[in-house]
Scaffold this active site. Structure first.
Site, PDB file in Angstrom:
ATOM      1  N   ASN A  12     -53.964 -30.152  40.888  1.00 12.36           N
ATOM      2  CA  ASN A  12     -55.024 -29.410  41.547  1.00 12.36           C
ATOM      3  C   ASN A  12     -54.669 -29.151  43.014  1.00 12.36           C
ATOM      4  OD1 ASN A  12     -57.729 -28.337  42.033  1.00 12.36           O
ATOM      5  ND2 ASN A  12     -58.111 -30.254  43.133  1.00 12.36           N
ATOM      6  N   GLU A  13     -54.520 -27.871  43.349  1.00 14.04           N
ATOM      7  CA  GLU A  13     -54.308 -27.399  44.725  1.00 14.04           C
ATOM      8  C   GLU A  13     -53.119 -28.054  45.434  1.00 14.04           C
ATOM      9  OE1 GLU A  13     -58.071 -27.746  46.746  1.00 14.04           O
ATOM     10  OE2 GLU A  13     -58.889 -25.999  45.709  1.00 14.04           O
ATOM     11  N   TYR A  64     -62.330 -19.651  48.130  1.00 10.15           N
ATOM     12  CA  TYR A  64     -63.297 -20.377  48.951  1.00 10.15           C
ATOM     13  C   TYR A  64     -63.361 -19.762  50.355  1.00 10.15           C
ATOM     14  CZ  TYR A  64     -63.578 -24.016  45.404  1.00 10.15           C
ATOM     15  OH  TYR A  64     -63.798 -24.706  44.231  1.00 10.15           O
ATOM     16  N   GLU A 108     -60.965 -21.529  40.236  1.00  5.46           N
ATOM     17  CA  GLU A 108     -62.085 -22.079  41.007  1.00  5.46           C
ATOM     18  C   GLU A 108     -62.600 -20.990  41.923  1.00  5.46           C
ATOM     19  OE1 GLU A 108     -61.771 -25.685  43.264  1.00  5.46           O
ATOM     20  OE2 GLU A 108     -60.436 -26.662  41.824  1.00  5.46           O
ATOM     21  N   TRP A 111     -66.940 -22.879  40.230  1.00  2.00           N
ATOM     22  CA  TRP A 111     -66.973 -24.275  40.680  1.00  2.00           C
ATOM     23  C   TRP A 111     -68.340 -24.533  41.305  1.00  2.00           C
ATOM     24  CZ3 TRP A 111     -63.509 -28.364  40.504  1.00  2.00           C
ATOM     25  CH2 TRP A 111     -63.901 -29.509  41.216  1.00  2.00           C
TER      26      TRP A 111
END
Length: 437
Positions: A226-227, A307, A347, A381
Protein backbone atom coordinates in the site's frame (compact mmCIF):
# COMPACT_ATOMS: atom_id res chain seq x y z
CA UNK A 1 -12.39 21.06 -16.74
CA UNK A 2 -14.96 19.96 -14.21
CA UNK A 3 -17.43 17.32 -15.23
CA UNK A 4 -20.89 18.61 -14.55
CA UNK A 5 -24.13 16.68 -14.27
CA UNK A 6 -26.05 16.58 -17.51
CA UNK A 7 -29.21 18.63 -17.53
CA UNK A 8 -32.28 17.23 -19.25
CA UNK A 9 -33.99 19.88 -21.31
CA UNK A 10 -37.78 19.78 -21.31
CA UNK A 11 -39.90 20.77 -24.23
CA UNK A 12 -43.44 21.99 -24.07
CA UNK A 13 -46.02 19.76 -25.68
CA UNK A 14 -47.55 21.17 -28.81
CA UNK A 15 -50.90 19.57 -28.13
CA UNK A 16 -52.17 19.78 -24.58
CA UNK A 17 -54.13 16.58 -25.04
CA UNK A 18 -50.89 14.58 -25.31
CA UNK A 19 -49.42 16.08 -22.11
CA UNK A 20 -49.61 12.81 -20.14
CA UNK A 21 -49.13 10.42 -23.05
CA UNK A 22 -45.54 11.27 -24.00
CA UNK A 23 -44.04 11.11 -20.49
CA UNK A 24 -45.74 7.77 -19.80
CA UNK A 25 -44.55 6.27 -23.10
CA UNK A 26 -41.04 7.61 -22.50
CA UNK A 27 -40.89 6.23 -19.00
CA UNK A 28 -42.21 2.85 -20.11
CA UNK A 29 -39.65 2.72 -22.93
CA UNK A 30 -36.87 3.50 -20.47
CA UNK A 31 -38.01 0.73 -18.14
CA UNK A 32 -38.19 -1.70 -21.05
CA UNK A 33 -34.67 -0.80 -22.16
CA UNK A 34 -33.32 -1.31 -18.64
CA UNK A 35 -35.14 -4.64 -18.32
CA UNK A 36 -33.76 -5.86 -21.64
CA UNK A 37 -30.28 -4.70 -20.68
CA UNK A 38 -30.24 -6.62 -17.41
CA UNK A 39 -32.58 -9.53 -18.19
CA UNK A 40 -34.26 -11.63 -15.56
CA UNK A 41 -31.02 -12.09 -13.67
CA UNK A 42 -32.28 -13.22 -10.31
CA UNK A 43 -34.64 -15.93 -11.49
CA UNK A 44 -31.90 -17.49 -13.63
CA UNK A 45 -29.24 -17.51 -10.92
CA UNK A 46 -28.42 -20.77 -9.21
CA UNK A 47 -25.34 -20.75 -6.97
CA UNK A 48 -24.57 -24.43 -7.54
CA UNK A 49 -24.60 -24.02 -11.34
CA UNK A 50 -22.15 -21.12 -11.44
CA UNK A 51 -18.40 -21.63 -11.38
CA UNK A 52 -16.84 -18.29 -10.54
CA UNK A 53 -14.29 -17.31 -13.18
CA UNK A 54 -10.94 -15.65 -12.58
CA UNK A 55 -10.83 -12.05 -13.73
CA UNK A 56 -8.29 -11.67 -16.53
CA UNK A 57 -6.70 -8.87 -18.49
CA UNK A 58 -6.98 -8.28 -22.21
CA UNK A 59 -4.76 -5.30 -23.06
CA UNK A 60 -6.38 -2.30 -21.30
CA UNK A 61 -9.51 -4.16 -20.21
CA UNK A 62 -10.41 -6.49 -17.36
CA UNK A 63 -12.55 -9.42 -18.48
CA UNK A 64 -14.76 -11.94 -16.71
CA UNK A 65 -16.18 -14.91 -18.59
CA UNK A 66 -14.82 -13.30 -21.76
CA UNK A 67 -16.75 -10.04 -21.28
CA UNK A 68 -15.48 -6.59 -20.25
CA UNK A 69 -15.48 -6.11 -16.49
CA UNK A 70 -15.64 -2.54 -15.17
CA UNK A 71 -15.39 -2.10 -11.43
CA UNK A 72 -17.42 -0.11 -8.96
CA UNK A 73 -16.06 -0.97 -5.54
CA UNK A 74 -14.78 0.21 -2.20
CA UNK A 75 -12.20 -0.16 0.54
CA UNK A 76 -12.85 -1.75 3.94
CA UNK A 77 -9.29 -2.41 5.09
CA UNK A 78 -10.49 -3.79 8.44
CA UNK A 79 -12.25 -7.01 7.40
CA UNK A 80 -9.69 -9.54 8.67
CA UNK A 81 -9.11 -7.57 11.86
CA UNK A 82 -12.81 -7.57 12.71
CA UNK A 83 -13.21 -11.18 11.65
CA UNK A 84 -11.05 -12.39 14.54
CA UNK A 85 -13.39 -11.79 17.48
CA UNK A 86 -16.93 -13.14 17.63
CA UNK A 87 -18.48 -9.86 18.73
CA UNK A 88 -17.04 -7.91 15.76
CA UNK A 89 -17.25 -10.68 13.13
CA UNK A 90 -20.85 -9.80 12.06
CA UNK A 91 -19.49 -6.50 10.69
CA UNK A 92 -17.75 -8.45 7.91
CA UNK A 93 -21.03 -9.85 6.62
CA UNK A 94 -22.82 -6.55 7.16
CA UNK A 95 -20.47 -4.52 4.95
CA UNK A 96 -20.18 -7.22 2.26
CA UNK A 97 -23.95 -7.57 2.11
CA UNK A 98 -24.27 -3.80 1.89
CA UNK A 99 -21.78 -3.71 -0.97
CA UNK A 100 -23.70 -6.42 -2.81
CA UNK A 101 -26.94 -4.52 -2.23
CA UNK A 102 -25.39 -1.52 -4.02
CA UNK A 103 -24.32 -3.77 -6.91
CA UNK A 104 -20.62 -3.37 -6.07
CA UNK A 105 -18.27 -6.12 -7.20
CA UNK A 106 -14.88 -5.51 -5.55
CA UNK A 107 -13.64 -4.75 -2.04
CA UNK A 108 -10.00 -3.90 -1.31
CA UNK A 109 -8.79 -5.01 2.10
CA UNK A 110 -5.66 -5.84 4.07
CA UNK A 111 -4.26 -9.39 4.04
CA UNK A 112 -1.63 -8.35 6.59
CA UNK A 113 -1.27 -7.34 10.20
CA UNK A 114 2.37 -7.56 11.20
CA UNK A 115 3.34 -7.68 14.88
CA UNK A 116 0.36 -5.58 15.99
CA UNK A 117 -2.68 -6.44 18.13
CA UNK A 118 -4.44 -9.44 16.60
CA UNK A 119 -1.41 -9.81 14.31
CA UNK A 120 -1.56 -12.31 11.48
CA UNK A 121 2.25 -12.50 11.34
CA UNK A 122 3.51 -12.29 14.92
CA UNK A 123 7.17 -12.62 13.92
CA UNK A 124 8.92 -13.50 10.65
CA UNK A 125 7.35 -16.69 9.36
CA UNK A 126 5.22 -17.20 12.51
CA UNK A 127 1.46 -16.86 12.15
CA UNK A 128 -1.54 -16.75 14.46
CA UNK A 129 -3.90 -19.44 13.14
CA UNK A 130 -6.83 -17.70 14.82
CA UNK A 131 -6.26 -14.61 12.65
CA UNK A 132 -5.61 -16.69 9.53
CA UNK A 133 -9.01 -18.31 10.06
CA UNK A 134 -10.50 -14.81 10.18
CA UNK A 135 -9.06 -14.16 6.71
CA UNK A 136 -10.45 -17.54 5.59
CA UNK A 137 -13.85 -16.35 6.82
CA UNK A 138 -13.58 -13.03 4.95
CA UNK A 139 -12.87 -14.81 1.65
CA UNK A 140 -15.72 -17.32 2.07
CA UNK A 141 -18.15 -14.59 3.16
CA UNK A 142 -17.18 -12.44 0.17
CA UNK A 143 -17.88 -15.34 -2.20
CA UNK A 144 -21.28 -15.91 -0.63
CA UNK A 145 -22.16 -12.25 -1.12
CA UNK A 146 -20.87 -12.12 -4.71
CA UNK A 147 -17.98 -9.77 -3.90
CA UNK A 148 -14.40 -10.21 -5.12
CA UNK A 149 -11.40 -9.12 -3.06
CA UNK A 150 -8.24 -7.18 -3.86
CA UNK A 151 -5.83 -8.28 -1.12
CA UNK A 152 -2.93 -6.05 -0.11
CA UNK A 153 0.18 -7.78 1.30
CA UNK A 154 1.99 -5.09 3.33
CA UNK A 155 1.79 -1.43 4.28
CA UNK A 156 4.30 1.29 3.50
CA UNK A 157 2.85 3.12 6.52
CA UNK A 158 3.25 1.98 10.13
CA UNK A 159 -0.41 1.09 10.56
CA UNK A 160 -0.80 -2.65 11.18
CA UNK A 161 2.95 -3.13 11.28
CA UNK A 162 4.04 -2.11 7.83
CA UNK A 163 7.55 -2.07 6.43
CA UNK A 164 8.89 -0.57 9.68
CA UNK A 165 7.89 -3.75 11.55
CA UNK A 166 9.98 -5.84 9.15
CA UNK A 167 12.94 -3.53 9.81
CA UNK A 168 12.48 -3.89 13.58
CA UNK A 169 12.37 -7.67 13.25
CA UNK A 170 15.64 -7.66 11.31
CA UNK A 171 17.30 -5.52 13.98
CA UNK A 172 15.96 -7.71 16.78
CA UNK A 173 17.43 -10.76 15.07
CA UNK A 174 20.76 -9.01 14.48
CA UNK A 175 20.64 -9.17 10.69
CA UNK A 176 19.45 -5.65 9.83
CA UNK A 177 21.66 -3.56 7.54
CA UNK A 178 20.11 -0.20 8.36
CA UNK A 179 17.67 1.41 10.80
CA UNK A 180 16.00 3.21 7.91
CA UNK A 181 12.46 2.03 7.17
CA UNK A 182 13.44 2.06 3.51
CA UNK A 183 15.82 -0.84 4.17
CA UNK A 184 12.66 -2.92 3.75
CA UNK A 185 13.27 -2.53 0.04
CA UNK A 186 16.99 -3.34 -0.14
CA UNK A 187 17.97 -5.47 2.87
CA UNK A 188 18.34 -9.11 1.64
CA UNK A 189 17.16 -10.55 4.98
CA UNK A 190 14.02 -8.43 4.94
CA UNK A 191 13.35 -9.32 1.34
CA UNK A 192 13.48 -12.97 2.35
CA UNK A 193 11.10 -12.30 5.24
CA UNK A 194 8.61 -10.79 2.82
CA UNK A 195 9.01 -13.56 0.24
CA UNK A 196 8.29 -16.10 2.95
CA UNK A 197 5.18 -14.13 3.86
CA UNK A 198 4.03 -14.01 0.23
CA UNK A 199 4.45 -17.76 -0.18
CA UNK A 200 2.55 -18.49 3.02
CA UNK A 201 -0.39 -16.29 2.02
CA UNK A 202 -0.64 -17.47 -1.58
CA UNK A 203 -0.41 -21.17 -0.70
CA UNK A 204 -2.70 -20.98 2.34
CA UNK A 205 -5.45 -23.64 2.22
CA UNK A 206 -8.69 -22.09 3.40
CA UNK A 207 -9.95 -24.04 6.40
CA UNK A 208 -13.58 -23.37 5.46
CA UNK A 209 -13.66 -24.37 1.78
CA UNK A 210 -10.40 -26.30 1.31
CA UNK A 211 -9.23 -24.03 -1.55
CA UNK A 212 -5.72 -22.59 -1.63
CA UNK A 213 -5.80 -18.82 -1.93
CA UNK A 214 -3.88 -18.95 -5.21
CA UNK A 215 -6.66 -21.13 -6.66
CA UNK A 216 -9.62 -19.08 -5.41
CA UNK A 217 -11.28 -16.79 -7.98
CA UNK A 218 -13.02 -14.88 -5.18
CA UNK A 219 -9.67 -13.12 -4.93
CA UNK A 220 -9.58 -10.57 -7.76
CA UNK A 221 -5.87 -10.00 -7.38
CA UNK A 222 -2.92 -9.14 -5.16
CA UNK A 223 -1.45 -5.77 -4.30
CA UNK A 224 2.23 -5.83 -3.35
CA UNK A 225 2.26 -2.86 -0.97
CA UNK A 226 0.00 0.00 0.00
CA UNK A 227 1.41 3.34 -1.22
CA UNK A 228 5.11 2.47 -1.60
CA UNK A 229 7.60 5.26 -1.09
CA UNK A 230 11.40 5.05 -0.87
CA UNK A 231 12.46 8.66 -0.39
CA UNK A 232 16.05 7.70 0.47
CA UNK A 233 16.51 6.88 -3.23
CA UNK A 234 14.66 9.52 -5.25
CA UNK A 235 16.05 8.04 -8.47
CA UNK A 236 13.55 5.22 -8.05
CA UNK A 237 16.06 2.45 -8.70
CA UNK A 238 15.68 0.81 -5.28
CA UNK A 239 11.90 0.58 -5.41
CA UNK A 240 11.96 -0.49 -9.05
CA UNK A 241 14.31 -3.36 -8.25
CA UNK A 242 12.11 -4.45 -5.32
CA UNK A 243 8.93 -4.42 -7.43
CA UNK A 244 10.60 -6.42 -10.19
CA UNK A 245 11.82 -9.07 -7.74
CA UNK A 246 8.62 -9.36 -5.68
CA UNK A 247 6.23 -9.33 -8.62
CA UNK A 248 8.23 -12.07 -10.36
CA UNK A 249 8.14 -14.08 -7.13
CA UNK A 250 4.34 -13.74 -6.86
CA UNK A 251 3.92 -14.90 -10.46
CA UNK A 252 6.22 -17.86 -9.83
CA UNK A 253 3.72 -19.10 -7.24
CA UNK A 254 0.43 -17.80 -8.63
CA UNK A 255 -0.17 -17.35 -12.34
CA UNK A 256 -3.96 -17.19 -12.04
CA UNK A 257 -4.47 -13.91 -10.25
CA UNK A 258 -3.89 -10.34 -11.36
CA UNK A 259 -1.17 -8.30 -9.68
CA UNK A 260 -0.69 -4.58 -9.07
CA UNK A 261 1.89 -2.55 -7.16
CA UNK A 262 -0.31 -0.32 -4.96
CA UNK A 263 1.07 3.01 -6.21
CA UNK A 264 -0.33 6.46 -5.47
CA UNK A 265 0.30 7.39 -9.10
CA UNK A 266 3.03 10.02 -8.78
CA UNK A 267 5.27 10.56 -11.82
CA UNK A 268 9.02 10.13 -11.37
CA UNK A 269 11.65 12.87 -11.71
CA UNK A 270 12.49 12.06 -15.33
CA UNK A 271 8.87 12.03 -16.51
CA UNK A 272 7.66 15.32 -18.10
CA UNK A 273 4.35 14.87 -16.27
CA UNK A 274 6.18 15.29 -12.96
CA UNK A 275 6.00 19.04 -13.60
CA UNK A 276 2.61 19.25 -15.29
CA UNK A 277 0.42 16.64 -13.55
CA UNK A 278 1.93 15.77 -10.15
CA UNK A 279 0.26 17.70 -7.32
CA UNK A 280 3.51 19.44 -6.27
CA UNK A 281 7.26 19.01 -6.70
CA UNK A 282 7.64 16.79 -3.62
CA UNK A 283 5.64 14.06 -5.38
CA UNK A 284 8.48 13.24 -7.80
CA UNK A 285 11.04 12.80 -4.98
CA UNK A 286 9.45 9.82 -3.20
CA UNK A 287 11.25 7.04 -5.10
CA UNK A 288 8.14 5.90 -6.95
CA UNK A 289 7.53 6.35 -10.66
CA UNK A 290 4.07 5.54 -12.02
CA UNK A 291 5.06 4.71 -15.60
CA UNK A 292 8.31 2.92 -14.85
CA UNK A 293 6.89 0.87 -11.95
CA UNK A 294 3.71 -0.06 -13.81
CA UNK A 295 5.49 -1.11 -17.01
CA UNK A 296 7.07 -4.14 -15.35
CA UNK A 297 5.77 -7.17 -17.32
CA UNK A 298 4.68 -9.09 -14.21
CA UNK A 299 2.44 -6.18 -13.15
CA UNK A 300 -0.98 -6.68 -14.70
CA UNK A 301 -2.68 -3.36 -13.98
CA UNK A 302 -1.78 0.08 -12.68
CA UNK A 303 -3.08 1.52 -9.43
CA UNK A 304 -3.65 5.20 -8.59
CA UNK A 305 -4.90 7.03 -5.49
CA UNK A 306 -6.73 10.38 -5.30
CA UNK A 307 -6.42 12.60 -2.20
CA UNK A 308 -6.42 16.23 -3.34
CA UNK A 309 -6.94 17.82 0.08
CA UNK A 310 -3.96 15.87 1.48
CA UNK A 311 -1.74 16.67 -1.47
CA UNK A 312 -2.48 20.42 -1.68
CA UNK A 313 -2.77 23.23 0.81
CA UNK A 314 -5.23 26.12 0.65
CA UNK A 315 -7.01 25.06 -2.52
CA UNK A 316 -10.73 25.60 -2.99
CA UNK A 317 -13.06 22.71 -3.79
CA UNK A 318 -13.34 23.79 -7.42
CA UNK A 319 -9.57 23.55 -7.78
CA UNK A 320 -9.58 20.13 -6.13
CA UNK A 321 -12.11 18.87 -8.66
CA UNK A 322 -10.16 20.34 -11.57
CA UNK A 323 -7.08 18.51 -10.36
CA UNK A 324 -9.02 15.24 -9.99
CA UNK A 325 -10.18 15.46 -13.60
CA UNK A 326 -6.69 16.22 -14.90
CA UNK A 327 -5.12 13.51 -12.69
CA UNK A 328 -7.52 10.79 -13.79
CA UNK A 329 -7.50 11.61 -17.49
CA UNK A 330 -3.69 11.69 -17.49
CA UNK A 331 -3.43 8.20 -15.98
CA UNK A 332 -6.12 6.76 -18.22
CA UNK A 333 -4.16 8.16 -21.17
CA UNK A 334 -1.04 6.47 -19.79
CA UNK A 335 -2.88 3.17 -19.61
CA UNK A 336 -3.78 3.54 -23.27
CA UNK A 337 -0.59 4.95 -24.76
CA UNK A 338 2.27 3.97 -22.45
CA UNK A 339 1.29 0.82 -20.57
CA UNK A 340 -1.38 -1.00 -22.56
CA UNK A 341 -2.83 -2.01 -19.19
CA UNK A 342 -5.97 -1.23 -17.18
CA UNK A 343 -5.76 1.61 -14.68
CA UNK A 344 -7.73 1.29 -11.44
CA UNK A 345 -8.17 4.15 -9.01
CA UNK A 346 -7.88 1.97 -5.92
CA UNK A 347 -8.41 4.71 -3.32
CA UNK A 348 -10.17 8.04 -3.51
CA UNK A 349 -11.18 10.32 -0.67
CA UNK A 350 -12.09 13.94 -0.03
CA UNK A 351 -13.20 15.44 3.27
CA UNK A 352 -15.50 18.11 1.79
CA UNK A 353 -18.11 18.18 -0.99
CA UNK A 354 -18.11 14.39 -1.09
CA UNK A 355 -20.98 13.95 -3.54
CA UNK A 356 -19.44 16.28 -6.13
CA UNK A 357 -16.15 14.44 -5.70
CA UNK A 358 -17.75 11.01 -6.18
CA UNK A 359 -19.71 12.22 -9.19
CA UNK A 360 -16.61 13.64 -10.87
CA UNK A 361 -14.77 10.34 -10.47
CA UNK A 362 -17.72 8.19 -11.51
CA UNK A 363 -18.37 10.30 -14.61
CA UNK A 364 -14.78 9.92 -15.79
CA UNK A 365 -14.82 6.16 -15.24
CA UNK A 366 -18.15 5.87 -17.04
CA UNK A 367 -16.95 7.86 -20.06
CA UNK A 368 -13.76 5.79 -20.22
CA UNK A 369 -15.73 2.54 -20.04
CA UNK A 370 -18.15 3.75 -22.69
CA UNK A 371 -15.19 4.28 -25.04
CA UNK A 372 -13.56 0.97 -23.93
CA UNK A 373 -10.55 2.88 -22.64
CA UNK A 374 -8.16 1.99 -19.82
CA UNK A 375 -10.11 3.51 -16.92
CA UNK A 376 -11.11 0.17 -15.41
CA UNK A 377 -12.79 1.23 -12.17
CA UNK A 378 -12.60 3.07 -8.87
CA UNK A 379 -12.69 2.08 -5.19
CA UNK A 380 -13.97 4.55 -2.60
CA UNK A 381 -12.02 5.00 0.64
CA UNK A 382 -13.62 3.86 2.89
CA UNK A 383 -16.92 2.23 3.89
CA UNK A 384 -17.66 1.29 7.49
CA UNK A 385 -20.69 0.13 9.49
CA UNK A 386 -22.25 1.46 12.68
CA UNK A 387 -20.22 1.28 15.87
CA UNK A 388 -16.84 1.65 14.13
CA UNK A 389 -16.09 5.28 14.94
CA UNK A 390 -12.54 4.59 16.16
CA UNK A 391 -11.71 2.85 12.86
CA UNK A 392 -12.94 5.80 10.82
CA UNK A 393 -10.91 8.63 9.36
CA UNK A 394 -11.95 11.86 7.69
CA UNK A 395 -12.98 9.97 4.55
CA UNK A 396 -15.00 7.05 5.94
CA UNK A 397 -18.75 6.88 5.43
CA UNK A 398 -21.68 4.61 6.15
CA UNK A 399 -23.17 4.84 2.64
CA UNK A 400 -26.78 4.04 3.52
CA UNK A 401 -26.79 6.92 6.02
CA UNK A 402 -26.04 9.38 3.19
CA UNK A 403 -28.98 9.09 0.74
CA UNK A 404 -27.48 11.32 -1.97
CA UNK A 405 -24.15 9.47 -1.93
CA UNK A 406 -25.89 6.10 -1.80
CA UNK A 407 -27.90 7.06 -4.89
CA UNK A 408 -24.74 8.15 -6.75
CA UNK A 409 -23.04 4.82 -6.03
CA UNK A 410 -26.00 2.78 -7.28
CA UNK A 411 -26.48 4.93 -10.37
CA UNK A 412 -22.83 4.34 -11.28
CA UNK A 413 -23.27 0.59 -10.80
CA UNK A 414 -26.24 0.63 -13.19
CA UNK A 415 -24.49 2.78 -15.81
CA UNK A 416 -21.54 0.42 -15.92
CA UNK A 417 -23.85 -2.60 -16.13
CA UNK A 418 -25.56 -1.14 -19.17
CA UNK A 419 -22.16 -1.01 -20.91
CA UNK A 420 -20.77 -4.40 -19.96
CA UNK A 421 -23.95 -6.32 -19.22
CA UNK A 422 -24.65 -7.68 -15.74
CA UNK A 423 -22.02 -9.64 -13.87
CA UNK A 424 -23.62 -12.88 -12.73
CA UNK A 425 -22.65 -12.26 -9.11
CA UNK A 426 -24.82 -9.11 -9.15
CA UNK A 427 -27.92 -11.09 -8.28
CA UNK A 428 -30.22 -8.15 -7.53
CA UNK A 429 -29.12 -5.92 -10.39
CA UNK A 430 -32.39 -5.75 -12.28
CA UNK A 431 -34.38 -4.83 -9.19
CA UNK A 432 -31.67 -2.43 -8.03
CA UNK A 433 -31.58 -0.47 -11.26
CA UNK A 434 -35.34 -0.30 -11.68
CA UNK A 435 -36.17 1.04 -8.24
CA UNK A 436 -36.10 4.65 -7.16
CA UNK A 437 -33.54 5.54 -4.48
Amino acid sequence: MILRSSRLSTKKMVAAGYGMFYPIVGFASCLALIYLSFGDLRSNFREEDHQLAFVKRNATQFTSDGKPFYINGWNSYWLMYHGVDEYTRPRVREILQAGAKMGLTLCRTWAFNDGDYNALQVSPGQFDERVFKALDHVIVEARQQGIRLLLCLVNNLENYGGKSQYVRWAWQEGVGLSASNDSFFFDPSIRNYFKSYIKTILTRKNTLNGIEYRDDPTIFGWELINEPRCSTDASGDTLQDWIEEMSAFVKLIDKKHLLTVGLEGFYGPKDPKALTVNPERWASRLGSDFIRNSKIPSIDFASVHIYPDHWFHDLEVEDHLKFVTKWMLSHIEDGEKELNKPVMFTEFGLADQLDRFYKTIYDIIYKSAKKHQAGAGALAWQFIVGGMEKFNDEFGIIPWERPATYKLIIEHTCRLARIQGPVLEQRNLKELCLQKH
